[in-house]
Design a protein around this motif. Structure first.
Motif, short mmCIF file in Angstrom:
data_model
loop_
_atom_site.label_atom_id
_atom_site.label_comp_id
_atom_site.label_asym_id
_atom_site.label_seq_id
_atom_site.Cartn_x
_atom_site.Cartn_y
_atom_site.Cartn_z
N VAL A 67 0.86 -1.28 -0.01
CA VAL A 67 -0.06 0.02 -0.06
C VAL A 67 0.92 1.37 0.01
N TYR A 68 2.04 1.24 0.78
CA TYR A 68 2.94 2.42 0.95
C TYR A 68 3.27 2.55 -0.58
N GLU A 69 3.92 1.54 -1.34
CA GLU A 69 4.41 1.71 -2.51
C GLU A 69 3.51 2.22 -3.47
N LYS A 70 2.28 1.79 -3.39
CA LYS A 70 1.30 2.05 -4.06
C LYS A 70 1.09 3.66 -4.32
N TYR A 71 0.90 4.24 -3.06
CA TYR A 71 0.35 5.69 -2.88
C TYR A 71 1.58 6.57 -2.62
N LYS A 72 2.90 6.22 -2.76
CA LYS A 72 4.07 7.07 -2.37
C LYS A 72 4.11 8.19 -3.63
N GLN A 73 4.06 7.66 -4.58
CA GLN A 73 4.40 8.83 -5.56
C GLN A 73 3.19 9.64 -5.92
N PRO A 74 1.81 9.13 -5.77
CA PRO A 74 0.75 10.02 -6.00
C PRO A 74 0.72 11.16 -4.73
N PHE A 75 0.94 10.62 -3.72
CA PHE A 75 1.18 11.69 -2.48
C PHE A 75 2.39 12.59 -2.66
N LEU A 76 3.33 12.20 -3.16
CA LEU A 76 4.45 13.22 -3.42
C LEU A 76 3.85 14.12 -4.57
N GLY A 77 3.17 13.67 -5.63
CA GLY A 77 2.97 14.46 -6.71
C GLY A 77 1.76 15.28 -6.48
N THR A 78 1.08 14.90 -5.63
CA THR A 78 -0.44 15.82 -5.43
C THR A 78 -0.54 16.75 -4.11
N ILE A 79 0.05 16.32 -3.21
CA ILE A 79 -0.04 16.89 -2.11
C ILE A 79 1.03 18.25 -1.98
N THR A 80 0.43 19.25 -1.77
CA THR A 80 1.30 20.71 -1.73
C THR A 80 2.16 20.57 -0.75
N GLY A 81 3.34 20.75 -0.73
CA GLY A 81 4.31 20.77 0.05
C GLY A 81 4.96 19.61 0.55
N ALA A 82 4.60 18.41 -0.06
CA ALA A 82 4.93 17.25 0.46
C ALA A 82 6.38 16.98 -0.23
N VAL A 83 7.60 16.61 0.46
CA VAL A 83 8.73 16.29 -0.22
C VAL A 83 9.36 15.13 0.02
#
Length: 54
Positions: free
Chosen positions: A21-37
């Motif tokens: 689950v972590y692997e599946k959502y890591k890139q979408p999180f980083l690409g869509t959440i403002t300020g996520a690094v």
């Protein structure tokens, strides 16, 4: 930098699925959440932790 740590109590038998689950959502999180690094996963004997960096 600010961090959000999420600690999950996951049965040992389900930790591989949690990592999936972590692997599946890591890139979408980083690409869509403002300020996520960053987003890091720590699988331990007692729990699973996800550290989000902003």
């Amino acid at each position: 930098m600010a961090y959000l740590e999420v600690t999950l109590q996951v049965a040992a038998d389900n930790r591989a699925a949690a990592a999936g689950v972590y692997e599946k959502y890591k890139q979408p999180f980083l690409g869509t959440i403002t300020g996520a690094v960053s987003k890091e996963l720590l699988v331990r004997d007692e729990d699973v932790q996800v550290l989000h960096g902003f």
